[in-house]
Design a protein around this motif. Structure first.
Motif, PDB file in Angstrom:
ATOM      1  N   GLN A  33      22.382 -15.817  38.335  1.00  0.00           N
ATOM      2  CA  GLN A  33      21.283 -15.321  37.505  1.00  0.00           C
ATOM      3  C   GLN A  33      21.311 -15.949  36.117  1.00  0.00           C
ATOM      4  O   GLN A  33      20.267 -16.287  35.550  1.00  0.00           O
ATOM      5  CB  GLN A  33      21.365 -13.792  37.398  1.00  0.00           C
ATOM      6  CG  GLN A  33      21.143 -13.049  38.702  1.00  0.00           C
ATOM      7  CD  GLN A  33      19.708 -13.152  39.192  1.00  0.00           C
ATOM      8  OE1 GLN A  33      18.813 -13.635  38.485  1.00  0.00           O
ATOM      9  NE2 GLN A  33      19.463 -12.688  40.411  1.00  0.00           N
ATOM     10  N   ARG A  36      15.238 -21.788  33.573  1.00  0.00           N
ATOM     11  CA  ARG A  36      13.864 -21.414  33.179  1.00  0.00           C
ATOM     12  C   ARG A  36      13.623 -21.744  31.718  1.00  0.00           C
ATOM     13  O   ARG A  36      12.521 -22.164  31.344  1.00  0.00           O
ATOM     14  CB  ARG A  36      13.648 -19.929  33.438  1.00  0.00           C
ATOM     15  CG  ARG A  36      13.659 -19.521  34.915  1.00  0.00           C
ATOM     16  CD  ARG A  36      13.229 -18.082  35.071  1.00  0.00           C
ATOM     17  NE  ARG A  36      13.324 -17.630  36.451  1.00  0.00           N
ATOM     18  CZ  ARG A  36      14.334 -16.905  36.934  1.00  0.00           C
ATOM     19  NH1 ARG A  36      15.324 -16.555  36.116  1.00  0.00           N
ATOM     20  NH2 ARG A  36      14.370 -16.532  38.195  1.00  0.00           N
ATOM     21  N   ARG A  39      13.102 -19.005  43.833  1.00  0.00           N
ATOM     22  CA  ARG A  39      12.461 -20.106  44.546  1.00  0.00           C
ATOM     23  C   ARG A  39      12.039 -21.206  43.572  1.00  0.00           C
ATOM     24  O   ARG A  39      11.457 -20.945  42.530  1.00  0.00           O
ATOM     25  CB  ARG A  39      11.231 -19.590  45.307  1.00  0.00           C
ATOM     26  CG  ARG A  39      10.602 -20.617  46.228  1.00  0.00           C
ATOM     27  CD  ARG A  39       9.443 -20.010  46.981  1.00  0.00           C
ATOM     28  NE  ARG A  39       8.411 -19.520  46.075  1.00  0.00           N
ATOM     29  CZ  ARG A  39       7.254 -18.993  46.473  1.00  0.00           C
ATOM     30  NH1 ARG A  39       7.014 -18.874  47.765  1.00  0.00           N
ATOM     31  NH2 ARG A  39       6.374 -18.568  45.584  1.00  0.00           N
ATOM     32  N   ARG A  82      13.906 -10.290  47.944  1.00  0.00           N
ATOM     33  CA  ARG A  82      13.177 -10.283  46.674  1.00  0.00           C
ATOM     34  C   ARG A  82      13.870 -11.158  45.639  1.00  0.00           C
ATOM     35  O   ARG A  82      13.217 -11.919  44.908  1.00  0.00           O
ATOM     36  CB  ARG A  82      13.066  -8.846  46.158  1.00  0.00           C
ATOM     37  CG  ARG A  82      12.236  -8.714  44.887  1.00  0.00           C
ATOM     38  CD  ARG A  82      12.192  -7.292  44.417  1.00  0.00           C
ATOM     39  NE  ARG A  82      13.529  -6.792  44.154  1.00  0.00           N
ATOM     40  CZ  ARG A  82      13.771  -5.575  43.673  1.00  0.00           C
ATOM     41  NH1 ARG A  82      12.787  -4.749  43.446  1.00  0.00           N
ATOM     42  NH2 ARG A  82      15.027  -5.180  43.446  1.00  0.00           N
ATOM     43  N   GLU A  83      15.210 -11.066  45.568  1.00  0.00           N
ATOM     44  CA  GLU A  83      15.942 -11.903  44.627  1.00  0.00           C
ATOM     45  C   GLU A  83      15.822 -13.380  45.003  1.00  0.00           C
ATOM     46  O   GLU A  83      15.701 -14.247  44.130  1.00  0.00           O
ATOM     47  CB  GLU A  83      17.414 -11.483  44.587  1.00  0.00           C
ATOM     48  CG  GLU A  83      17.644 -10.104  43.979  1.00  0.00           C
ATOM     49  CD  GLU A  83      17.203 -10.034  42.532  1.00  0.00           C
ATOM     50  OE1 GLU A  83      17.282 -11.062  41.834  1.00  0.00           O
ATOM     51  OE2 GLU A  83      16.768  -8.952  42.101  1.00  0.00           O
ATOM     52  N   SER A  85      18.443 -18.334  34.481  1.00  0.00           N
ATOM     53  CA  SER A  85      17.817 -18.068  33.182  1.00  0.00           C
ATOM     54  C   SER A  85      17.840 -19.301  32.296  1.00  0.00           C
ATOM     55  O   SER A  85      16.854 -19.618  31.609  1.00  0.00           O
ATOM     56  CB  SER A  85      18.539 -16.902  32.494  1.00  0.00           C
ATOM     57  OG  SER A  85      18.462 -15.721  33.271  1.00  0.00           O
ATOM     58  N   LYS A 104      12.573 -14.720  43.768  1.00  0.00           N
ATOM     59  CA  LYS A 104      12.540 -14.970  42.329  1.00  0.00           C
ATOM     60  C   LYS A 104      13.175 -16.307  41.969  1.00  0.00           C
ATOM     61  O   LYS A 104      12.808 -16.928  40.965  1.00  0.00           O
ATOM     62  CB  LYS A 104      13.272 -13.842  41.589  1.00  0.00           C
ATOM     63  CG  LYS A 104      12.565 -12.502  41.624  1.00  0.00           C
ATOM     64  CD  LYS A 104      13.370 -11.459  40.867  1.00  0.00           C
ATOM     65  CE  LYS A 104      12.684 -10.096  40.888  1.00  0.00           C
ATOM     66  NZ  LYS A 104      13.486  -9.071  40.165  1.00  0.00           N
TER      67      LYS A 104
END
Length: 253
Positions: A167, A174, A119, A113-114, A171, A117
């Protein structure tokens, strides 16, 4: 897990059913007593009928009082859908983890799942390499022995810090996509990406040295020591990076 609102309403319905049930019992026993006592005269069996009727009436009154007192309490609000979903997920995860190999399956699902995210981001490849190296180290831990226990603990600390760094880097990346204003974040993103690459390379070097120890390579023990020292230095550097530096006070003339 039921919410406070569901528990409140469930108890309210249970009290209402109990009050109605005792009302029916009290009516039947009182009616039977009213019919049987004048019909056959007051005897020992009729005394039991009368006592049962009186007790059922008292229980009915108490049940209705409990129901009305509880109904006067405020009803808890509806739970937040996000919170309810998180609670349901935690309950499901707890059930799965009790099954054989359930903990491994949950950990693998969280990793996938991580990865999903991340990708399309530049940190996706370092994250994948870190996942692969961590999985390899997990299979080697039981064969390294107590000598490498401290090194394994250092590797675990470094892995957590590298994932946190990834992470943060994601961030920032993004935020760079929000428009022209995001161009100001490119230097910070470049610095984080370089630190992540260096850290993942050090972690991979450590895992390679650990695999050499398992293979009983005489030179691998020294390599593992060197790799542990290097990885510890990377972890300490990442920890220092997260620690806010004190702002120097301006000197007054």
């Amino acid at each position: 897990m039921a919410s406070d609102r569901a528990k409140h309403l469930k108890r309210l319905r249970r009290l209402h059913r109990s009050a109605r049930g005792w009302t029916v019992r009290a009516g039947l026993l009182t009616g039977a007593t009213a019919v049987l006592v004048p019909y056959s005269g007051l005897g020992l069996p009729d005394a039991f009928w009368a006592a049962a009727a009186g007790g059922s009436i008292a229980m009915t009154v108490w049940r209705w009082l409990d129901y009305r007192a509880f109904r006067a309490l405020p009803v808890p609000p509806e739970p937040d859908p996000a919170l309810a979903g998180a609670m349901a997920r935690d309950k499901l995860v707890g059930l799965v983890q009790r099954l054989p190999a359930g903990r491994t399956a949950v950990a693998e699902f969280d990793r996938q799942r991580e990865s999903f995210k991340l990708r399309g981001l530049t940190v996706a490849e370092p994250w994948r390499r870190l996942d692969r190296a961590a999985a390899m180290l997990s299979g080697l831990i039981g064969r390294l022995g107590p000598v490498a226990e401290a090194a394994v603990l250092d590797a675990a600390v470094a892995e957590r810090q590298l994932r946190d760094l990834a992470q943060r880097c994601a961030s920032v990346e993004r935020a760079m996509r929000i428009g022209p204003a995001g161009d100001n974040l490119r230097p910070a993103h470049r610095a984080l990406a370089e630190q992540l690459e260096q850290g993942v390379a050090a972690y991979e070097q450590f895992v390679t040295a650990a695999a050499g120890c398992v293979a009983e390579d005489t030179t691998a023990v020294g390599n593992l020591t060197d790799a542990t020292a290097f990885l510890r230095g990377v972890a300490e550097g990442l920890a220092d990076l997260r620690t806010p530096q004190p702002t120097p006070r301006p000197q007054t003339a």
